[in-house]
Design a protein around this motif. Structure first.
Motif, short mmCIF file in Angstrom:
data_model
loop_
_atom_site.label_atom_id
_atom_site.label_comp_id
_atom_site.label_asym_id
_atom_site.label_seq_id
_atom_site.Cartn_x
_atom_site.Cartn_y
_atom_site.Cartn_z
N VAL A 69 -21.99 -1.82 10.77
CA VAL A 69 -20.85 -1.38 11.58
C VAL A 69 -20.70 0.13 11.42
CG1 VAL A 69 -18.33 -1.45 11.84
CG2 VAL A 69 -19.60 -3.58 11.50
N ALA A 70 -20.71 0.86 12.53
CA ALA A 70 -20.56 2.31 12.49
C ALA A 70 -19.15 2.69 12.92
CB ALA A 70 -21.58 2.96 13.41
N ILE A 71 -18.46 3.43 12.06
CA ILE A 71 -17.10 3.87 12.37
C ILE A 71 -17.14 5.38 12.58
CG2 ILE A 71 -14.75 4.04 11.50
CD1 ILE A 71 -15.28 1.40 9.99
N LEU A 72 -16.92 5.80 13.83
CA LEU A 72 -17.04 7.21 14.17
C LEU A 72 -15.65 7.85 14.23
CD1 LEU A 72 -19.80 6.91 16.93
CD2 LEU A 72 -20.00 6.92 14.43
N GLY A 73 -15.32 8.58 13.19
CA GLY A 73 -13.97 9.12 13.03
C GLY A 73 -13.33 8.43 11.84
N LEU A 74 -12.96 9.21 10.82
CA LEU A 74 -12.47 8.60 9.57
C LEU A 74 -11.07 9.08 9.23
CD1 LEU A 74 -15.83 8.74 7.59
CD2 LEU A 74 -14.73 6.70 8.54
N GLY A 75 -10.21 9.14 10.25
CA GLY A 75 -8.80 9.46 10.02
C GLY A 75 -8.05 8.20 9.61
N LEU A 76 -6.76 8.16 9.88
CA LEU A 76 -5.95 7.00 9.52
C LEU A 76 -6.56 5.70 10.03
CD1 LEU A 76 -3.30 5.50 8.66
CD2 LEU A 76 -2.40 6.13 10.92
N LEU A 77 -6.91 5.68 11.33
CA LEU A 77 -7.42 4.45 11.93
C LEU A 77 -8.80 4.10 11.41
CD1 LEU A 77 -6.10 2.57 14.20
CD2 LEU A 77 -4.91 4.69 13.65
N GLY A 78 -9.71 5.07 11.44
CA GLY A 78 -11.09 4.82 11.00
C GLY A 78 -11.14 4.41 9.54
N ALA A 79 -10.38 5.11 8.71
CA ALA A 79 -10.38 4.81 7.28
C ALA A 79 -9.79 3.41 7.03
CB ALA A 79 -9.56 5.86 6.52
N GLU B 280 2.83 7.31 10.62
CA GLU B 280 2.94 8.73 10.97
C GLU B 280 2.04 9.59 10.10
OE1 GLU B 280 5.07 6.85 9.44
OE2 GLU B 280 6.45 7.96 8.14
N GLN B 281 1.30 8.94 9.19
CA GLN B 281 0.38 9.68 8.34
C GLN B 281 -0.95 9.91 9.07
OE1 GLN B 281 1.81 10.47 5.41
NE2 GLN B 281 3.58 9.22 6.00
N SER B 282 -1.72 10.88 8.60
CA SER B 282 -3.04 11.14 9.19
C SER B 282 -4.07 11.35 8.09
CB SER B 282 -3.00 12.39 10.07
OG SER B 282 -1.85 12.36 10.90
N GLY B 283 -5.35 11.28 8.49
CA GLY B 283 -6.41 11.60 7.54
C GLY B 283 -6.92 10.41 6.76
N PRO B 284 -8.10 10.57 6.16
CA PRO B 284 -8.76 9.46 5.45
C PRO B 284 -7.93 8.88 4.31
CG PRO B 284 -9.85 11.54 4.97
CD PRO B 284 -8.89 11.81 6.09
N ASP B 285 -7.15 9.73 3.64
CA ASP B 285 -6.34 9.23 2.53
C ASP B 285 -5.21 8.31 2.99
OD1 ASP B 285 -7.11 10.71 -0.14
OD2 ASP B 285 -7.33 12.15 1.50
N ALA B 286 -4.85 8.42 4.28
CA ALA B 286 -3.74 7.61 4.80
C ALA B 286 -4.16 6.18 5.11
CB ALA B 286 -3.17 8.27 6.05
N GLY B 287 -5.47 5.94 5.15
CA GLY B 287 -5.96 4.62 5.54
C GLY B 287 -5.66 3.54 4.51
N ALA C 180 0.82 -1.21 0.00
CA ALA C 180 0.00 0.00 0.00
C ALA C 180 0.86 1.27 0.00
CB ALA C 180 -0.92 0.01 1.21
N GLY C 181 2.17 1.08 -0.01
CA GLY C 181 3.06 2.24 -0.02
C GLY C 181 3.12 2.92 1.34
N LYS C 182 2.62 2.23 2.34
CA LYS C 182 2.65 2.81 3.68
C LYS C 182 3.65 2.04 4.53
CE LYS C 182 -0.99 5.51 3.02
NZ LYS C 182 -1.44 4.95 1.75
N THR C 183 4.13 2.67 5.58
CA THR C 183 5.00 1.96 6.51
C THR C 183 4.33 1.97 7.87
OG1 THR C 183 6.14 4.01 7.07
CG2 THR C 183 7.06 2.67 5.29
N ASN C 184 4.26 0.79 8.44
CA ASN C 184 3.50 0.66 9.68
C ASN C 184 4.37 0.94 10.88
OD1 ASN C 184 1.87 -0.23 11.80
ND2 ASN C 184 0.75 -1.54 10.37
N THR C 185 4.08 1.98 11.60
CA THR C 185 4.89 2.31 12.77
C THR C 185 4.21 1.88 14.06
OG1 THR C 185 3.87 4.47 13.04
CG2 THR C 185 5.79 4.32 11.59
N ASP C 186 3.12 1.18 13.91
CA ASP C 186 2.46 0.60 15.09
C ASP C 186 2.15 1.62 16.17
OD1 ASP C 186 4.63 -1.05 13.84
OD2 ASP C 186 3.44 -2.61 14.75
N ASP C 187 1.92 2.85 15.81
CA ASP C 187 1.65 3.83 16.87
C ASP C 187 0.45 3.41 17.71
OD1 ASP C 187 3.67 5.22 15.91
OD2 ASP C 187 2.48 6.74 14.85
#
Lengths: 324, 324
Positions: free
Chosen positions: B9-19, B130-137, A317-324
């Protein structure tokens, strides 16, 4: 094939750096003969088995004799004695350099033993792994890495105005032949820059791993099992060679203590912000530190992939997992 | 294809983790319908463009209505208000969980709002970038990573004896379907373990990058140019989402301050050893810290390749360059 840059290259110390340099020198066709020396007979025997050098000598003197380039690759604490030993056999016009992570102390310890007519040009390839010993060496270690040369007589500040001295230019050519990009600095400035970019990070990594291993409420196995949350990065750094790093801290004391003092002040402020729930202060710092990361990526010093950018690939996916 | 584990399934918050969770849920065929919500209209619009969910709702309430599984994926500081908002529409038998990096505070903030008949099972997937946001998912974020569930009512210590409760087992099945290995812990112990394995490492990384950016004798460009000596690892960690991490430190204060206190004590001892040239003390610590690294590699928590073991490959020589 063109004539090698040097006749005989002597590599004194055949650990990770020395072994890698021997392989890189051979790969680049930079020497007619590569002579190696290591203090322990085990390392000398292993170096011979690995065929790292054309000749492995039992004494530093034998390795340095008739050498056109002598590279000190032992821990920096051993440089003074090594220089004193080989001084009598250094031939006029020869270049003596090193791969030590500190430079002022090397100038202090080695400089006095260099005979007239022999060129002393301290150097530091910013390359390494957490592995140690002759078996850890590989020819690609220096590829695309900076090698900082700190030629003397340049005074403080930028040392590039003496970079065109013949012996300095030749040594730079040697490192480029090993795959490195070459930069010039005065020894004092080098030590300050490396104190913050390398020495303090290692000190902190060693420290937190030590702290973690002493906990009572959290077991070692918990720490190990869940080390992916950031801790694991530190354990890798804290696995670096103990002797090498002991000597680095003993020989770059002032710069390291200066940087450590600033780090501790800042950490106290951060601790206070956490204790008093000052979310704004935390947010401000955490946002500011993002910019440096961007600059590093923009400067091509790192891609968005792991620290090992040049050696590692991101996942599918072109991402690197830092396990934060 | 078998029946999905959950209806909605409801995902509340669509940043890196939610996405990422939305993508992993879809990849695993774990839900008949994925409903998403994000606070900002920009994020909702982007989530719709990316097709992360089957439906993107303008309110958390709309997303949570009729959901069988609700996952809080916002910064932990927002969980309380989020829980209060959705409480009225939670349907009996539904499972509420989260992906927060702290657990005691989540139990404190969310627990009181969970209606009778609704199951609250806090969780923490130890995964991120270390990425954030929906595109980082990305769907692979959780593959091979630990997900710690901290079901309530288990008392202190090992929580595995309540792991067989139906809702806990179902949630564990969901995370395994997302590619994770599931472990059980009580919230307090989780917070202690993560304080040392993740929170303190991040705090220290943020701090040293801040210190470096404030130097006068060493320019930003020096720091950036020579960041490969260890510093670069820290800049990546210190590029993590500021809001998320502010909330982590505000909500795991006691455990972080405890670990930070120990870290600072140990660092003072190290500072003293450097000042007084106590090479033996340095060598002893630097040797000890190597053992933990070996344990981590032996435990398969990391290979001898970069921290990003599962996602990165060593270079041709099988070595990873740490630029020491």
């Amino acid at each position: 094939m063109s004539e090698p840059l040097f006749g005989r290259v002597a590599i004194l110390g055949l650990g990770l750096l020395g072994a890698s340099l021997a392989r890189a020198t051979r790969r680049g066709g930079l020497a007619r003969q590569i002579a190696g020396y290591a203090r322990s007979s085990e390392t000398r025997a292993r170096a011979a088995e690995l065929g790292l050098c054309d000749v492995v000598c039992d004494t530093a003197k034998d390795a340095a004799r008739n050498a056109d380039l002598i590279v000190l690759c032992a821990p920096v604490g051993a440089f003074g004695a090594l220089a004193e030993t080989i001084a009598p056999v250094l031939k006029p016009g020869a270049i003596v350099t090193d791969v030590g992570s500190v430079k002022s102390a090397v100038v202090r310890d080695v400089g006095p033993f260099i005979p007239d007519g022999v060129h002393f040009v301290p150097g530091h390839p910013i390359a390494g792994t957490e592995q140690s010993g002759p078996d850890a060496g590989f020819a690609e270690l220096f590829d695309g890495r900076w090698c900082i040369l700190t030629p003397l007589g340049g005074g403080q500040g930028d040392a590039s105005h003496i970079a065109d001295r013949a012996e300095v230019a030749t040594l730079a050519q040697f490192w480029r032949g090993c795959g490195s990009d070459v930069e010039f600095m005065d020894p004092h400035h080098h030590d300050l820059v490396l104190a913050i970019t390398s020495h303090l990070p290692h000190l902190i990594a060693y420290n937190i791993v030590g702290t973690a291993s002493d906990l009572e409420d959290v077991t070692q196995s918990d720490v190990i099992k869940y080390s992916a949350g950031g801790f694991r990065d530190f354990t890798r750094i804290a696995a670096s060679d103990p002797t090498m790093w002991r000597d680095v801290f003993l020989n770059n004391r002032e710069a390291v203590l200066e940087m450590l003092g600033r780090f501790t002040e800042d950490l106290s402020a951060l601790q206070r912000a956490i204790r008093w729930g000052d979310g704004d202060a935390l947010f401000t710092l955490f946002s500011r530190t993002r910019d440096i990361r961007r600059s590093i990526i923009d400067a091509g010093q790192d891609s968005a992939v792991p620290d090992f950018g040049r050696h590692a690939k991101p996942d599918a996916a072109g991402k690197t997992n830092t396990d934060d």
